[in-house]
Scaffold this motif. Structure first.
Motif, short mmCIF file in Angstrom:
data_model
loop_
_atom_site.label_atom_id
_atom_site.label_comp_id
_atom_site.label_asym_id
_atom_site.label_seq_id
_atom_site.Cartn_x
_atom_site.Cartn_y
_atom_site.Cartn_z
N LEU A 111 -6.27 -3.44 1.61
CA LEU A 111 -4.94 -2.43 2.59
C LEU A 111 -5.52 -1.44 3.01
O LEU A 111 -6.15 -0.50 2.92
N ASP A 113 -4.03 2.22 3.92
CA ASP A 113 -3.36 2.98 3.08
C ASP A 113 -2.76 2.98 1.64
O ASP A 113 -2.97 1.50 1.26
N SER A 115 -0.32 1.19 -1.39
CA SER A 115 0.74 1.90 -1.13
C SER A 115 2.10 2.16 -2.88
O SER A 115 1.39 2.19 -3.66
N TRP A 139 -4.54 -5.37 5.81
CA TRP A 139 -2.37 -4.27 5.88
C TRP A 139 -3.12 -3.29 5.87
O TRP A 139 -3.61 -2.23 5.78
N GLN A 140 -2.02 -3.07 7.23
CA GLN A 140 -2.01 -2.00 8.10
C GLN A 140 -0.53 -1.23 7.55
O GLN A 140 0.15 -1.91 7.72
N LEU A 141 -0.25 0.08 6.84
CA LEU A 141 0.89 0.65 6.43
C LEU A 141 1.82 1.06 8.12
O LEU A 141 0.92 1.61 8.84
N SER A 144 6.95 3.93 5.89
CA SER A 144 6.72 4.33 4.55
C SER A 144 8.07 5.33 4.05
O SER A 144 7.96 6.34 4.66
N VAL A 166 5.49 -8.60 10.21
CA VAL A 166 5.80 -7.29 9.40
C VAL A 166 6.10 -7.78 8.12
O VAL A 166 6.23 -8.80 8.31
N GLU A 272 8.28 0.50 1.78
CA GLU A 272 7.60 0.10 3.21
C GLU A 272 7.40 -0.71 3.93
O GLU A 272 7.79 -1.86 3.15
N TRP A 274 4.86 -3.45 6.87
CA TRP A 274 2.83 -3.31 6.45
C TRP A 274 2.93 -3.77 7.60
O TRP A 274 3.69 -5.73 7.31
N THR A 275 1.98 -4.17 8.68
CA THR A 275 1.60 -5.26 9.35
C THR A 275 0.20 -5.99 9.13
O THR A 275 -0.92 -5.38 8.15
#
Length: 278
Positions: A111, A113, A115, A139-141, A144, A166, A272, A274-275
């Protein structure tokens, strides 16, 4: 557990096994258990996966002096193959890196970021459900509610220019975690978009994934008032309002899902998106 993938041309070895023992070793068929042994072509970094319980029989085939092809191969363990390749790489720093991989089912996605919603068991479960094209990427946020506030407009704005799938994750006021994987980033659109990779999921309490039924293609649609995933019946598989506060989840023909939350109408506590991209 180690897994090695064949490198280069090994069709002649396949042909050899199929000819001599088709019931034991053949192409296709059901998914085999994870192997512990490799067949190695001598003088080459070529490997072919072998099931542990077939080693004795295949070793007998390789020992047959009447087959010249068999003389070029030997059976080694994954650990031994790694040891030999390690020695080769230390002797020659310019040697080509061996093309085998070690798969660990317990490896979690990385991740980018923190979570608020996803714990290790969520990550491990969801990662194996997602398409192969997402595997191995961080995985990028993207959005949120804890960071960007509760606004569908902001959610759309954060995805402008995004060209990757996503993952939408929701925790409601009943502490239930659920959401959707979308093959396309969320956007305002007059028509439905997405592909059959899209699915709904719920940890309520056991994990359940609801994949495309093939009945219709109402994967994702959105406007400034709401975001909808799945449909075609009396309600949406997942629906969120403009404030990302009120939501609902009904059974729908697109996914043949049960309600994702414990109640069809729910209040969002946290959300949230995520991509997964390179």
């Amino acid at each position: 557990m180690g897994v090695a993938y064949s490198v280069g041309e090994v069709d002649h070895l396949y042909t050899f096994f199929v000819q001599w023992s088709p019931a034991i070793y053949k192409k296709g068929g059901k998914k085999q258990p994870q192997p512990r042994y490799l067949i190695r072509e001598k003088h080459q970094n070529r490997y072919l996966v072998v099931e542990k319980n077939k080693v004795a029989v295949i070793n007998k085939l390789l020992s047959n002096p009447a087959n010249s092809t068999a003389k070029n191969w030997e059976i080694v363990t994954v650990q031994e193959a790694k040891r030999r390749l390690s020695l080769c790489s230390s002797d020659d720093s310019e040697a080509e890196e061996p093309e085998y991989q070690e798969e660990d089912e317990d490896v979690l996605p990385v991740l980018g970021d923190h979570s608020q919603l996803l714990h290790d068991h969520h990550l491990k479960t969801l990662a194996v459900q997602m398409p192969a094209r997402t595997q191995g990427y961080p995985w990028q946020l993207v959005y949120s509610t804890a960071i960007h506030g509760s606004s569908l407009k902001t959610l759309y704005r954060n995805m402008v220019g995004l060209d990757s799938p996503v993952l939408l994750v929701i925790k409601d006021m009943q502490q239930k975690v659920f959401g959707a994987f979308s093959s396309d980033p969320f956007k305002v659109s007059k028509y439905s978009y997405g592909t059959g990779e899209t699915f709904l999921f719920s940890f309520n309490p056991e994990f359940q994934a609801y994949r495309w039924s093939g009945e219709n293609s109402y994967f994702v649609s959105g406007n400034l008032e709401s975001l909808q995933i799945g449909g075609g019946g009396g309600g949406f598989g997942l629906w969120l309002d403009a404030d990302l506060y009120h939501g609902s989840s009904f059974s729908c023909p697109t996914f043949h899902n049960a309600s994702l939350s414990s109640q069809e109408d729910f209040i969002v506590q946290d959300l949230e998106v995520w991509t997964v991209q390179n």
